[in-house]
Design a protein around this motif. Structure first.
Motif, PDB file in Angstrom:
ATOM      1  N   GLY A 365       0.805  -1.213   0.000  1.00 10.43           N
ATOM      2  CA  GLY A 365       0.000   0.000   0.000  1.00 10.43           C
ATOM      3  C   GLY A 365       0.839   1.264   0.000  1.00 10.43           C
ATOM      4  N   PRO A 366       0.191   2.426  -0.139  1.00  7.81           N
ATOM      5  CA  PRO A 366       0.905   3.708  -0.195  1.00  7.81           C
ATOM      6  C   PRO A 366       1.257   4.288   1.178  1.00  7.81           C
ATOM      7  CG  PRO A 366      -1.429   4.053  -0.554  1.00  7.81           C
ATOM      8  CD  PRO A 366      -1.240   2.572  -0.442  1.00  7.81           C
ATOM      9  N   ASP A 367       0.936   3.562   2.257  1.00  2.00           N
ATOM     10  CA  ASP A 367       1.245   3.979   3.618  1.00  2.00           C
ATOM     11  C   ASP A 367       0.526   5.267   4.021  1.00  2.00           C
ATOM     12  OD1 ASP A 367       2.443   3.373   6.037  1.00  2.00           O
ATOM     13  OD2 ASP A 367       4.195   4.626   5.670  1.00  2.00           O
ATOM     14  N   ASN A 368      -0.667   5.483   3.460  1.00  2.00           N
ATOM     15  CA  ASN A 368      -1.443   6.673   3.814  1.00  2.00           C
ATOM     16  C   ASN A 368      -1.911   6.651   5.260  1.00  2.00           C
ATOM     17  OD1 ASN A 368      -1.298   7.934   1.321  1.00  2.00           O
ATOM     18  ND2 ASN A 368      -3.087   6.841   0.531  1.00  2.00           N
ATOM     19  N   PHE A 369      -2.166   5.463   5.788  1.00  2.00           N
ATOM     20  CA  PHE A 369      -2.687   5.370   7.148  1.00  2.00           C
ATOM     21  C   PHE A 369      -1.708   5.994   8.139  1.00  2.00           C
ATOM     22  CE2 PHE A 369      -3.722   3.094  11.138  1.00  2.00           C
ATOM     23  CZ  PHE A 369      -5.076   3.378  11.209  1.00  2.00           C
ATOM     24  N   ALA A 370      -0.448   5.601   8.069  1.00  2.00           N
ATOM     25  CA  ALA A 370       0.566   6.173   8.965  1.00  2.00           C
ATOM     26  C   ALA A 370       0.820   7.634   8.639  1.00  2.00           C
ATOM     27  CB  ALA A 370       1.857   5.366   8.864  1.00  2.00           C
ATOM     28  N   ARG A 371       0.835   7.974   7.340  1.00  2.00           N
ATOM     29  CA  ARG A 371       1.135   9.346   6.934  1.00  2.00           C
ATOM     30  C   ARG A 371       0.109  10.341   7.458  1.00  2.00           C
ATOM     31  NH1 ARG A 371       0.078  12.255   2.083  1.00  2.00           N
ATOM     32  NH2 ARG A 371      -0.860  10.403   1.134  1.00  2.00           N
ATOM     33  N   HIS A 372      -1.141   9.904   7.603  1.00  2.00           N
ATOM     34  CA  HIS A 372      -2.195  10.794   8.094  1.00  2.00           C
ATOM     35  C   HIS A 372      -2.485  10.609   9.584  1.00  2.00           C
ATOM     36  CE1 HIS A 372      -3.095  12.485   4.193  1.00  2.00           C
ATOM     37  NE2 HIS A 372      -3.166  11.271   3.665  1.00  2.00           N
ATOM     38  N   GLY A 373      -1.589   9.957  10.295  1.00  2.00           N
ATOM     39  CA  GLY A 373      -1.686   9.940  11.751  1.00  2.00           C
ATOM     40  C   GLY A 373      -2.197   8.666  12.372  1.00  2.00           C
ATOM     41  N   GLY A 374      -2.628   7.692  11.556  1.00  2.00           N
ATOM     42  CA  GLY A 374      -3.020   6.388  12.062  1.00  2.00           C
ATOM     43  C   GLY A 374      -4.122   6.435  13.099  1.00  2.00           C
ATOM     44  N   LEU A 375      -4.079   5.489  14.028  1.00  4.97           N
ATOM     45  CA  LEU A 375      -5.129   5.377  15.043  1.00  4.97           C
ATOM     46  C   LEU A 375      -5.186   6.599  15.957  1.00  4.97           C
ATOM     47  CD1 LEU A 375      -4.906   1.623  16.133  1.00  4.97           C
ATOM     48  CD2 LEU A 375      -6.633   2.706  14.682  1.00  4.97           C
ATOM     49  N   ALA A 376      -4.062   7.292  16.125  1.00  2.00           N
ATOM     50  CA  ALA A 376      -4.058   8.479  16.986  1.00  2.00           C
ATOM     51  C   ALA A 376      -4.985   9.561  16.429  1.00  2.00           C
ATOM     52  CB  ALA A 376      -2.637   9.016  17.133  1.00  2.00           C
ATOM     53  N   LYS A 377      -4.998   9.737  15.097  1.00  2.14           N
ATOM     54  CA  LYS A 377      -5.879  10.730  14.488  1.00  2.14           C
ATOM     55  C   LYS A 377      -7.338  10.261  14.497  1.00  2.14           C
ATOM     56  CE  LYS A 377      -3.547  14.382  13.336  1.00  2.14           C
ATOM     57  NZ  LYS A 377      -3.911  15.730  13.874  1.00  2.14           N
ATOM     58  N   VAL A 378      -7.550   8.969  14.306  1.00  4.67           N
ATOM     59  CA  VAL A 378      -8.911   8.441  14.443  1.00  4.67           C
ATOM     60  C   VAL A 378      -9.399   8.681  15.863  1.00  4.67           C
ATOM     61  CG1 VAL A 378     -10.338   6.367  14.340  1.00  4.67           C
ATOM     62  CG2 VAL A 378      -8.521   6.714  12.653  1.00  4.67           C
ATOM     63  N   SER A 379      -8.499   8.502  16.823  1.00  5.20           N
ATOM     64  CA  SER A 379      -8.834   8.716  18.236  1.00  5.20           C
ATOM     65  C   SER A 379      -9.244  10.158  18.503  1.00  5.20           C
ATOM     66  CB  SER A 379      -7.632   8.337  19.103  1.00  5.20           C
ATOM     67  OG  SER A 379      -7.944   8.413  20.467  1.00  5.20           O
ATOM     68  N   GLU A 380      -8.586  11.117  17.852  1.00  5.54           N
ATOM     69  CA  GLU A 380      -8.956  12.531  18.024  1.00  5.54           C
ATOM     70  C   GLU A 380     -10.398  12.766  17.597  1.00  5.54           C
ATOM     71  OE1 GLU A 380      -6.418  15.490  16.348  1.00  5.54           O
ATOM     72  OE2 GLU A 380      -4.578  14.484  16.996  1.00  5.54           O
ATOM     73  N   ALA A 381     -10.776  12.179  16.472  1.00  2.00           N
ATOM     74  CA  ALA A 381     -12.158  12.333  16.002  1.00  2.00           C
ATOM     75  C   ALA A 381     -13.137  11.684  16.963  1.00  2.00           C
ATOM     76  CB  ALA A 381     -12.299  11.727  14.609  1.00  2.00           C
ATOM     77  N   MET A 382     -12.789  10.513  17.481  1.00  2.00           N
ATOM     78  CA  MET A 382     -13.670   9.809  18.404  1.00  2.00           C
ATOM     79  C   MET A 382     -13.823  10.572  19.714  1.00  2.00           C
ATOM     80  SD  MET A 382     -12.478   5.860  17.789  1.00  2.00           S
ATOM     81  CE  MET A 382     -13.802   5.200  18.815  1.00  2.00           C
ATOM     82  N   ALA A 383     -12.753  11.209  20.159  1.00  2.00           N
ATOM     83  CA  ALA A 383     -12.817  11.980  21.407  1.00  2.00           C
ATOM     84  C   ALA A 383     -13.756  13.175  21.269  1.00  2.00           C
ATOM     85  CB  ALA A 383     -11.419  12.432  21.799  1.00  2.00           C
TER      86      ALA A 383
END
Length: 479
Positions: A365-383
């Motif tokens: 893959g293009p590694d977009n998940f890590a490049r855009h912050g991974g689970l930490a950024k998903v966590s920000e939205a969930m918070a």
């Protein structure tokens, strides 16, 4: 979602409006969901759902004339983003008769094709409402989300989806220009694809730069896209299913422009501020072809079943950071854990940082998940809290092959990550589906939210080895 579906109608236009019409009363269908504190202590919330604005009739204020018909704006009436926002009105919805949307108790049923007096509706997207004017906001860190789903009538090429996006709670009224419709009329949609087919974004029309779709006579794309973090708890049909987390650089709703949006409407899918592919767990894709599907599979998609998703934090509190997403299924009184990955280089049965890195490496893959912050950024939205979306849609871009077949379709299905399900590479054409499967539907019910292990029977969970054999199982006693 991988991309968006549009309504087909001869008289009802497909639009995202900001002014409010007066021809059809807007009455949200009622539905319930439960908040649990323990297995035996759940409180029922009386709520409702609202239809997304992209499916509603958009007409000239004070007139029955359309602002948008087919996939074309009436530029003789308005031709700028500001002008169309001020001069076009979004109308109320006849949910069941026009859109094939019905509720009963805790159930929401979305029909695929609905013929009505003014034409034909295809697909729909609805939001859970907290009040008549505000979306329900779910904060799921250190919580679990449970629901029952019926996908028995969803063939290859269709997607019955339940997911969360970081939309504005009021539909954008506070942040938008000329938006008097708001959440009551389903405005403010965004997701990690940064969709450019949304007709209004942040209170402004998307008419400037509007280009017609090359293959869908009811769709197009404007200069602007609507981006936000997306958590696909459930995307599925009777043949395949996937759980996916999509981070964005800025988790909440932002507007992008042109190719910088990425996603399906741009020349570079990976150029946007979000990860359009996400980190996903599709049991078939990670090597477990025997787990999900029709009656010969372990989880029988011809019958309803319950899906449990747990969002684990680093410190075990709702103030922590998301580190893991776990999945369980309940059917016929039996609880199954997500099967483990069964590919060389990929293991485990949860979404976590290690799994996402290994998956990206193995699937090239293009590694977009890590490049855009991974689970930490998903966590920000969930918070901050996310809006619950339920939809049924078909796919004019890729025919849903990314979900249930081999994708990219020109690749060898035996290559890691290419095989997603058992559907044919020739399946999923929306034009054919609308003719052959108009009675398809998805039904979601019994939504429950609560602390970890509070919404389902977790006392005896079957866990399947990496190489699944239905005659072998391990019983795991959970705390």
């Amino acid at each position: 979602m991988f991309c968006n579906i549009l309504i087909v109608s001869s008289l009802l236009a497909v639009v995202h409006a900001q002014q409010v019409g007066t021809f059809q009363p807007e009455n949200h269908p009622p539905v319930t969901w439960q908040r649990c504190t323990s297995k035996d202590n759940c409180t029922t919330n009386q709520r409702s759902i609202a239809l997304d604005a992209n499916w509603r009739w958009l007409h000239q204020t004070g007139s029955y004339s359309n602002c948008y018909s087919g996939n074309t704006w009436d530029t003789s009436y308005c031709n700028t983003n500001i002008d169309c926002a001020q001069r076009c009105a979004l109308e109320g919805a006849d949910y069941q008769n026009t859109y094939g949307i019905s509720t009963s108790g805790s159930q929401v049923r979305l029909n695929y094709v609905t013929d009505h007096a003014n034409g034909r509706n295809v697909g729909s997207r609805v939001y859970m409402m907290e009040s008549d004017t505000h979306y329900e906001i779910y904060k799921l860190l250190n919580q679990e989300f449970t629901f029952t789903v019926d996908v028995s009538e969803l063939p290859c090429g269709l997607n019955g989806a339940l997911y969360l996006v970081a939309m504005d709670v009021d539909g954008g009224i506070a942040n938008g220009t000329s938006n008097s419709a708001g959440a009551r009329y389903g405005t403010g949609y965004c997701d990690a694809q940064c969709p450019r087919d949304v007709k209004f974004i942040k209170g402004l029309a998307n008419i400037e730069g509007w280009q017609l779709s090359p293959n869908n006579s009811m769709s197009g794309a404007g200069n602007h896209g609507s981006c936000c973090a997306e958590l696909d708890i459930w995307e599925s049909n009777s043949m395949a299913q996937v759980l996916t987390a999509h981070p964005c650089d800025t988790p909440t709703n932002t507007m992008c422009t042109g190719d910088a949006c990425g996603g399906p409407h741009s020349s570079n899918r990976d150029a946007g501020p979000c990860d359009p592919n996400g980190c996903d767990f599709n049991p078939y894709r990670v090597g477990n072809a025997s787990f999900y599907g029709p009656p010969n599979k372990i989880l029988d998609s011809s019958l309803p079943f319950t899906v449990v998703t747990q969002f684990i934090t680093n410190d075990g509190t709702s103030n922590g950071t998301l580190t893991e997403i776990r999945r369980f299924y309940v059917q016929r009184g039996i609880t199954d854990a997500q099967p483990s990955a069964s590919l060389n280089g990929l293991s485990g049965n949860t979404i976590n940082s290690e799994f996402c890195i290994a998956e990206n490496t193995l699937f090239q893959g293009p590694d977009n998940f890590a490049r855009h912050g991974g689970l930490a950024k998903v966590s920000e939205a969930m918070a901050q809290g996310m809006v619950l979306v339920m939809s049924i849609w078909d796919d004019w871009f890729t025919h849903m092959l990314w979900l249930d077949s081999a994708f990219p379709p020109q690749e060898d299905a035996k290559k890691p990550g290419v095989g997603r399900g058992e559907c044919s590479r020739l399946s999923g054409d929306p034009q054919q589906l609308q003719t052959s499967n108009p009675n398809a539907y998805v039904a979601f019910s019994d939504i429950k939210v609560g602390p970890i292990n509070s919404t389902f029977n977790n006392e005896s969970v079957q866990t399947w080895p990496a190489s699944i054999n239905p005659g072998i199982l391990v019983v795991l006693q959970l705390p």
